[in-house]
Structures are given as structure tokens and as C-alpha cells.
Enzyme design. Sequence first.
Site, PDB file in Angstrom:
ATOM      1  N   GLU A  74      33.292  -9.020  27.204  1.00 16.72           N
ATOM      2  CA  GLU A  74      34.520  -9.705  26.787  1.00 16.72           C
ATOM      3  C   GLU A  74      34.689  -9.659  25.266  1.00 16.72           C
ATOM      4  OE1 GLU A  74      34.194 -13.944  27.385  1.00 16.72           O
ATOM      5  OE2 GLU A  74      36.357 -14.261  27.359  1.00 16.72           O
ATOM      6  N   LYS A 167      42.263 -13.764  32.651  1.00 12.76           N
ATOM      7  CA  LYS A 167      41.318 -14.891  32.718  1.00 12.76           C
ATOM      8  C   LYS A 167      42.001 -16.204  33.077  1.00 12.76           C
ATOM      9  CE  LYS A 167      37.506 -16.841  29.945  1.00 12.76           C
ATOM     10  NZ  LYS A 167      36.925 -16.822  28.583  1.00 12.76           N
ATOM     11  N   CYS A 200      33.536 -14.365  32.082  1.00 18.68           N
ATOM     12  CA  CYS A 200      32.714 -15.378  31.386  1.00 18.68           C
ATOM     13  C   CYS A 200      32.730 -16.779  31.995  1.00 18.68           C
ATOM     14  CB  CYS A 200      33.113 -15.418  29.916  1.00 18.68           C
ATOM     15  SG  CYS A 200      31.845 -16.175  28.868  1.00 18.68           S
TER      16      CYS A 200
END
Length: 544
Positions: A74, A167, A200
Amino acid sequence: MSGKWLPTLLQLLCFAVSSCRALSTPQYYTAGVIEFRPAFGAGTSEQLLEQNLAAYLELIASANGTADILVFPEGTLNSQLQLTVVPAPSKRSLCHVVVAPADGVARFLRQLACAAVEAHSYLLLNVNERERCDPLTDKDCPARGYNVYNTNVVLDRSGAVVSRYRKWNLYLEPHLNRTRQPEYAVFETDFNVTFGHFICFDMLFYTPAQELVERYNLRNLIVSKMFKSELPFLTASQLQQGWAWANGVNLLAAGASLPHGGISGSGIYAGEHGALKRLMVGSNATVGERQLLLARVPHSPLVESSDVQLDEERVGPAQRSLAMLQQPLLDKFNSWRVPSSLAGSLQQKHICQADLCCHFEWQLATSPRTERLPEYVYRLGVFVGQRRYEEAQYSVVRLCGLFACRNDSISSCGQLTETPTAAVQFNILRINGNFVHRPRRLLMPSTLSASLYALQSSEIEWQQHVDSDNKSHVQLQLRKPHAQLLTFAIYGNYFDETLQPGGGGDGDGDGDGGAAATAVKGVSVLQVLLLLLVLLLTNVLSGG
Ligand SMILES: *[C@@H]1O[C@H](CO)[C@@H](O)[C@H](O)[C@H]1NC(C)=O
Ligand SMILES: *[C@@H]1O[C@H](CO)[C@@H](O)[C@H](O)[C@H]1NC(C)=O
Ligand SMILES: *[C@@H]1O[C@H](CO)[C@@H](O)[C@H](O)[C@H]1NC(C)=O
Ligand SMILES: *[C@@H]1O[C@H](CO)[C@@H](O)[C@H](O)[C@H]1NC(C)=O
Ligand SMILES: *[C@@H]1O[C@H](CO)[C@@H](O)[C@H](O)[C@H]1NC(C)=O
Ligand SMILES: *[C@@H]1O[C@H](CO)[C@@H](O)[C@H](O)[C@H]1NC(C)=O
């Protein structure tokens, strides 16, 4: 008694069910994950992007075309100043001299598409994406006429987009947008593996990460990360390995490498076998790394252990310089200090908090008399309560475990020592816990040695069954003596449950106000650190 028929039944079933084929003749693919230190410091944002791009291309080339899929972390490619359009999945390769000149796909993404073609590999990249929208017709569209997302994009071997994911669980990223609904990013490959992917912080939540496993039934997952480790239970590789273990899935995790910000951690994990390859920055490292980790991965992690090549057991050397966070609610744990005076005999302790009771058994090695103090003292602790990660994001955590402290003070737990001294060896260590049932939860092993790697399947045994009381009985134990333990715990993430903040209301004195205050303090430290890092990355980038 009937237990001995189970393998046979399973095998019979597996003849019928094609997805079990891996049990008899395992199939493999070759995956690579990249731990990556982004360029920062002197230079314009264009120059820094060029440096990242050049390093990406070099790493892709270094696989010599052997990888079926390569995964980058990321936030380590383009900044907010060089946004790119990411087209929806289609058969059209991005590796072409511009078909539609105004399509907004940045040059760097086209170059990476050409690298995918040349390496004959799938590539997963994480970019800052710009999506055009029309504020006149779309009420969610900002006046500036575009949204900005933190986006994973997967290119196939021809350089075409096969999957895109924006995300969902943003982590202190106020400048970014979120899609109206969560996206479930799934793609099939020409090597017969179907992957799901996320980013993440998503890993700590049910939507969409856990749903990809439970609702979409995927066995191969990918995560791109820039993760700040937290001791004693949530350091990067420890969490990756525990998550893959608990879900019984393969996990490809690529992490950004910025040790001064506590950020590092990549690996390839195969369910309960543990890590095939992994990397946390080396001990004493102050700069990050750029490293490709390649592994031969079984299509299904349900293979015999002789069918996988595992990473070594890593007890040391001790890692001392990664700047990590500390669990903010340790003082709300019901915890008890392990006395070092009782070496040699088998000890037991029973500890409860709220609805969780855990039983600990251990035996310390008798060590030769030494003038030096042991490196760590240990506490046994049980915790039921809500913790927060930032302003509005929470998990209820139920856990029991052993964790290392520097001295008798709780505030010293989850801190690394600076000077190597005498170690404490556990010959036997066994934890049993009874965890209440909830529809959305994940119970995982959370283990850590002084090397900052989790313990491998050769070192631990994990058993779980549901009893008549409808609780999950989990047992975690050492398979052999260990002298470098930092953490040895059963960690339950109870997604979407709400409890009072902090301790689980076991009436041990402290009011909930105190717990809330602690959480707030923990968050502000975390925010400051992260904002510093964001400033470092974006301001320096935009400084040019
Ligand atoms: C790629 O080729 C180079 C040069 O032959 C070799 O040194 C390297 O080990 C190879 N890498 C892989 C991943 O096969
Ligand atoms: C997208 O982000 C911009 C800039 O932060 C903000 O003004 C806008 O309201 C956001 N849009 C949505 C739908 O969240
Ligand atoms: C994928 O599965 C199909 C059908 O089972 C088979 O024909 C093909 O050879 C497989 N491909 C690979 C790369 O294993
Ligand atoms: C890390 O630093 C400590 C203290 O300076 C030193 O004792 C140790 O040998 C170093 N470890 C490595 C692997 O360089
Ligand atoms: C315990 O260790 C911390 C550092 O982690 C230190 O600040 C504190 O003074 C120590 N407390 C005692 C009682 O030694
Ligand atoms: C018992 O656990 C199962 C799942 O293991 C769950 O579906 C069920 O609702 C639970 N029953 C009670 C009474 O809690």
C-alpha cells in the site's frame, strides 16, 4: 472411537468434491510479495514517483518471469499529486500506446502494465486513484469533480485490469473518499486460483476481509499494507500469520517498509502450516528494505506439511529498533506477574474477566545462578472489552495470554528492552480459554518471539472445539521449550459487537471513564505518529 473413521470419510468425500483435490495431488502456484521502502526526501514528487517506478520495474524483472503473481504494498508508488484513473475490469490491456488519449490512465500505470506483459505475471498494485464524477448529476460528487480512493488494482498477464478494490476501512486518511457500499474484490486467474483482496486496516474488520473468507468461501487472499505494528498482540507479521492460521487460508501480504514509523512486515502464509516466507526489517534496521519474497504456494492450504516448504523458526536475534505502538488498555487486563522463583515445577493459574476464564500451566527452566536480571518479566492476562483504533472504529477483544514486560509496572509491558540480558526459558506453556460464541468473530493464535516473528507450526499446537455449553474451548501450547517469548496468546476479535469501552465490567475497581480516557490517550499518540508520517510523506513529496 468414531474419530478414526474421519480421515477415511474425508478422503471419500474428497474424491467426490473437486475442490478437495489438493489433499491427494497438490497443485501449486508461484507467488511473490514485495516489502518496499518508498522513496522520500530530496526531489520533486515526479522524481520520487520515477524512483519508486524504477525500483518496482527492477523487482518485477528480478523474478525472471517465474512468478504467477506479484504483490506490491500500500501507498508506495504515486502520491496525491500524481493521481491515476483506474479503469473498471475489461479485456483491454493498459500496455498500449494510448487508445483513448484522454482516459486519464497515468503513464506509470501503463509502464507497469507493460512490465506485467514482459514478466508474464499478474501484478497487484496499490495506487492513489482519481475517479471522475459529475457534481451536477451525482450528489455524492465533490465540487472539484472527482473522488480520490486508496485502490488496489490487479493486472493480468496481458496488462489488462482484472480487479479493482477501493479501501473501505480508512485509517486516518481524511483526504480520501469511500465508496457508498463496500466492494468485494474477487478475481479468477489462468492458473486456476481465485483470489480475494483488501487493504491493510481492513484486516481487523468483518467487512469486507472476513466476508471474503466466510461468505465468498475464498482460500487465497491478498492484502497490501502500510501497517504500524502494535505490541504485544498486533505486530504486522504476527497478525498476518495468525489471521491466515485462524481462517485456514493462504495469505499473500506485501508491506511498506518504514521502520522509523514502526511500519514493516510482509509474508506468504499457508493456513495452519504457518509462514512460507516472511520479513520484518532486520534488527537495528533504521531504513526500510526493498525485497522480493517468492514462494511455491499450494492451491489449498489443506495439504500435508511435507508438501510445503516452510520458513525457518525464528527465535532471534532480538529486534530492538522498530518504533511500535503499545496496546492502549493493558492496565484494564486482569493480569498476574509470573514469579521467577518457581522454576522447575509445573505451575498453574486460573484467571477470569467478565465472561472469559482462562487456565494457564507452565514450567520454567531452572537456570544457573546469574548476577544478571532476566531480560523480561512475564504477566498472564485476560481481557474482555472494547478497544478503539481511531475516532470511530472499534473491536471487542477477548483474549488470554502471556506477554513480556520490562519490569513490574504494567506500563512496561509491550516495550522492547534495549540491552540483551539473561533469557527466561519456558519448558512447558499451555493456555486454555472458553470463548463465548458470536456470529462474527475470529479466534486466532497470537504468538511472537524476540525476533518479531510468530511461532511456526513446529513450535505451537492449536486446538479448538465447541462444548455443550456452546463455548469455544481453545488450547494453545508450546511443542518445545522456548527462551525468547514476547507473546503467547489466544486472541479473539469480536467484530461488530459493542461493549462498554475498556474493561469488561468485572468490577475490579476502575470505572469505565478511566478506560475511555486511556483509549483516547492511546489514539492521540497513534494519531500524532501517523500524522507525522503522512506529513513526512506527503509534504516532502509536495515540497518539490
Ligand atoms: C534471476 O536470474 C538471475 C541471473 O541469472 C539470478 O541471479 C537470480 O537468482 C534469478 N532469480 C530468480 C528469482 O530466479
Ligand atoms: C470526498 O472527499 C472530498 C475531499 O476530502 C470531500 O470534500 C467529499 O465530501 C468526499 N465525498 C464523499 C462522498 O465522501
Ligand atoms: C485448470 O483446470 C482445468 C480444468 O480442471 C484444467 O484443464 C487446466 O489444465 C488447469 N490449469 C492449470 C494451470 O492447472
Ligand atoms: C543491535 O544493536 C545491539 C546494541 O547496539 C547490538 O548488541 C546487537 O549486536 C545488534 N544486532 C545486530 C543484529 O546487529
Ligand atoms: C519500568 O520500566 C519503564 C520503562 O519501560 C521505566 O520507565 C520505569 O521507570 C520502570 N519502573 C520501575 C519500577 O523500574
Ligand atoms: C451455539 O453456537 C452456534 C454456532 O456454534 C450458534 O449458531 C448458536 O446460535 C449458538 N446457540 C446459542 C444458544 O447460543
